[in-house]
Design an enzyme around this catalytic site. Structure first.
Site, PDB file in Angstrom:
ATOM      1  N   ASP A 141      -0.184   5.734  -0.896  1.00  0.00           N
ATOM      2  CA  ASP A 141      -0.927   6.921  -0.457  1.00  0.00           C
ATOM      3  C   ASP A 141      -2.349   6.636   0.043  1.00  0.00           C
ATOM      4  OD1 ASP A 141       1.198   7.694  -2.019  1.00  0.00           O
ATOM      5  OD2 ASP A 141      -0.022   8.645  -3.551  1.00  0.00           O
TER       6      ASP A 141
ATOM      7  N   MET B 164       0.847  -1.197   0.000  1.00  0.00           N
ATOM      8  CA  MET B 164       0.000   0.000   0.000  1.00  0.00           C
ATOM      9  C   MET B 164       0.879   1.243   0.000  1.00  0.00           C
ATOM     10  SD  MET B 164      -1.537   1.017   3.695  1.00  0.00           S
ATOM     11  CE  MET B 164      -1.942   2.544   2.876  1.00  0.00           C
TER      12      MET B 164
HETATM   13  N1  DQQ Z   1       1.664   7.879  -5.590  1.00  0.00           N
HETATM   14  C1  DQQ Z   1       0.676   7.719  -6.625  1.00  0.00           C
HETATM   15  C2  DQQ Z   1       0.730   8.957  -7.440  1.00  0.00           C
HETATM   16  C3  DQQ Z   1       1.309   9.945  -6.502  1.00  0.00           C
HETATM   17  C4  DQQ Z   1       2.334   9.150  -5.750  1.00  0.00           C
HETATM   18  C5  DQQ Z   1       0.986   6.477  -7.396  1.00  0.00           C
HETATM   19  C6  DQQ Z   1       2.748   9.738  -4.435  1.00  0.00           C
HETATM   20  O1  DQQ Z   1      -0.564   9.328  -7.893  1.00  0.00           O
HETATM   21  O2  DQQ Z   1       1.870  11.044  -7.176  1.00  0.00           O
HETATM   22  O3  DQQ Z   1       0.875   5.350  -6.552  1.00  0.00           O
HETATM   23  O4  DQQ Z   1       3.272   8.764  -3.564  1.00  0.00           O
END
Ligand code: DQQ
Length: 484
Positions: free
Chosen positions: A30, A28
């Site tokens: 964000d 996991m």
């Molecule tokens: N994580 C997402 C993006 C974001 C980044 C991709 C930030 O949308 O910019 O998993 O951790």
């Protein structure tokens, strides 16, 4: 489109937390779509159900009545082969469109990252992707962007606004403002905020701002974003300032947490009580191989409440609901902690603890709490306040005998007012250490002690005796049932 969250819980890893949110297994990152719907908090998150690596990202889903105990729900968004999100459903937010739960997220396909929309059932469990996706097919043509993704959406009267994270070549991070009457057709307005040669208020903010989060706080507005540069994730920044005529003027910038990449891509909500609650992704600090072997990677931080102090500065503290996790407790003090005579707390030890410490360090002295200490001190992690330089540090140089784990120190500025004691709240959850000081700064980091007896807690003072007014310690309950 809903898919059951089918995975075997990762157990048997002594570094796996028991009172921080994480999926049963695998990767996991964000937090996404953080919203209160009725009385229930819904949390979505970047999730790879297939492995403990960042690939083919879905939106995982969980719900809670108290921000502390969560129940897992079916996956909310799955990449659609051949669609604009074929390679991943990346970060975004959720809003209430007059009773229709609506998600705006980034669809990743090849090198392209474009805004997409999905609408949900009443219980937010099943989601339908909008057939007209992507809803914003191209970035603004007048900007030379290095990257462009992530969405923060809100309403002002009858108009929807959204911010997208971006980076402008040669300039640095930016939050681009869009406007819409229906969440589906968007017009680009202008950059809400742009870095000044990769800095804001003297703080370096990298080549791109990921995951913008914009909200009112008391009589100001706050823009939170995460600093991305050359494929490295650095830290989350909060800009406090004024929002007028759809422009944002930052007054000052600070790190939202001083554990740097271990508190990243935070998202917030205003709940029904009106408080602003923020939660971030707590990245690992061990090798990719170790994460794969453990079959899990990443957790969320404890939820924190943000406020503005009388001095206009941010205040940050863990939400009060966390007190429901407190189990057996011990109290120490008042007593003196003599310089160079550490006090090992016989009555307090463990790897799932909360410690609340109220202490007066000697003027110009150092005071510290050592956690996860082996009996011979070969492993220990130090939380140290140095009054001479008004600085709080987490010293991980001896946190683990495993050389493939993070050992860099984290520091936060912390000036105490005349006569103000140091007030630390230390949350230890296996490999996670979250420290809050005087409601002013937090440091979140990861530690991986190798020894099963690295469980001790000790207090120490240097350059003068410290006066311990009180220490309370609690064993913390798990947020999951017995199978958790
Ligand atoms: N994580 C997402 C993006 C974001 C980044 C991709 C930030 O949308 O910019 O998993 O951790």
């Amino acid at each position: 489109m809903s898919q059951q969250l089918v995975s075997t819980p990762s157990t048997g890893d002594r570094h796996r937390p028991s009172y921080h949110f994480l999926p049963p297994a695998n990767w996991m990152n964000d937090p996404n779509g953080f919203i209160q719907w009725g009385s229930t908090y819904h949390l979505f998150y970047q999730y790879n159900p297939a492995a403990a690596v960042h690939e083919t990202i879905h939106w995982g889903h969980a719900a809670s009545e108290d921000l502390v105990h969560w129940r897992h729900l079916p996956i909310a968004l799955t990449p659609t082969p051949g669609g604009p999100d074929a390679d991943g459903c990346w970060s975004g937010s959720a809003v209430d469109d007059d009773g229709t739960p609506t998600i705006i997220y980034t669809g990743a396909s090849g090198q392209r990252q474009r805004a997409c929309l999905a609408t949900g059932s009443d219980d937010l469990v099943t989601w339908q992707k909008y057939p007209g996706n992507p809803i914003i097919p191209e970035p603004p043509s007048n900007l030379e962007l290095v990257a462009y993704r992530d969405h923060c959406v809100w309403r002002e009267a009858d108009t929807w606004y959204q911010l997208m994270g971006a980076g402008i070549a040669g300039v640095g991070g930016a939050a681009l403002l869009y406007r819409s009457s229906d969440l589906r057709q968007w017009d680009y307005v202008h950059p809400l905020s742009v870095a000044d040669q990769h800095h804001v208020d003297g703080l370096w903010t990298g080549a791109m701002w990921e995951c913008p989060d914009f909200f009112p706080l008391s009589d100001r507005h706050v823009l939170v974003m995460s600093v991305w540069d050359a494929h490295h994730l650095h830290y989350a920044v909060a800009l406090v300032g004024d929002y007028r005529d759809h422009r944002f003027e930052p007054l000052f910038a600070q790190k939202l947490d001083y554990g740097d990449r271990h508190f990243y891509a935070p998202q917030s909500l205003a709940d029904r009580t009106g408080r602003r609650v923020v939660i971030g992704w707590v990245q690992e600090g061990r090798s990719i191989e170790a994460q794969r072997a453990a079959s899990w990677s990443g957790t969320l931080s404890l939820p924190r409440e943000l406020a503005l102090g009388a001095d206009g500065r941010l205040r940050i503290r863990p939400v009060t609901e966390l007190e429901s996790l407190r189990g057996a407790c011990a109290r120490v003090g008042p007593t003196d902690i003599r310089a160079a005579q550490p006090l090992v707390l016989q009555e307090v030890s463990g790897d799932a603890l909360e410690l609340e410490v109220l202490v007066r360090p000697a003027p110009g002295g150092r005071f510290g709490v050592a956690v996860r200490c082996a009996p011979d001190d070969l492993e220990q992690t130090l939380v140290v306040y140095d009054a001479a330089i008004a600085q709080l540090t987490i010293d991980r140089s001896r946190a683990s005998l495993d050389p493939d784990t993070g050992s860099a120190a984290h520091t936060a500025p912390l000036a105490l007012a005349e006569g103000e004691p140091l007030r630390l709240r230390i949350f230890l959850d296996h490999s996670i250490l979250e420290v809050f000081a005087n409601d002013t700064v937090s440091i979140t980091t990861r530690i991986y002690p190798t020894r099963s007896d690295s469980l001790g807690v000790a207090l120490f003072a240097e350059r003068g005796d410290a006066r311990l007014l009180r220490l309370d310690a609690w064993h913390m309950h798990s947020i999951w049932g017995p199978e958790g």
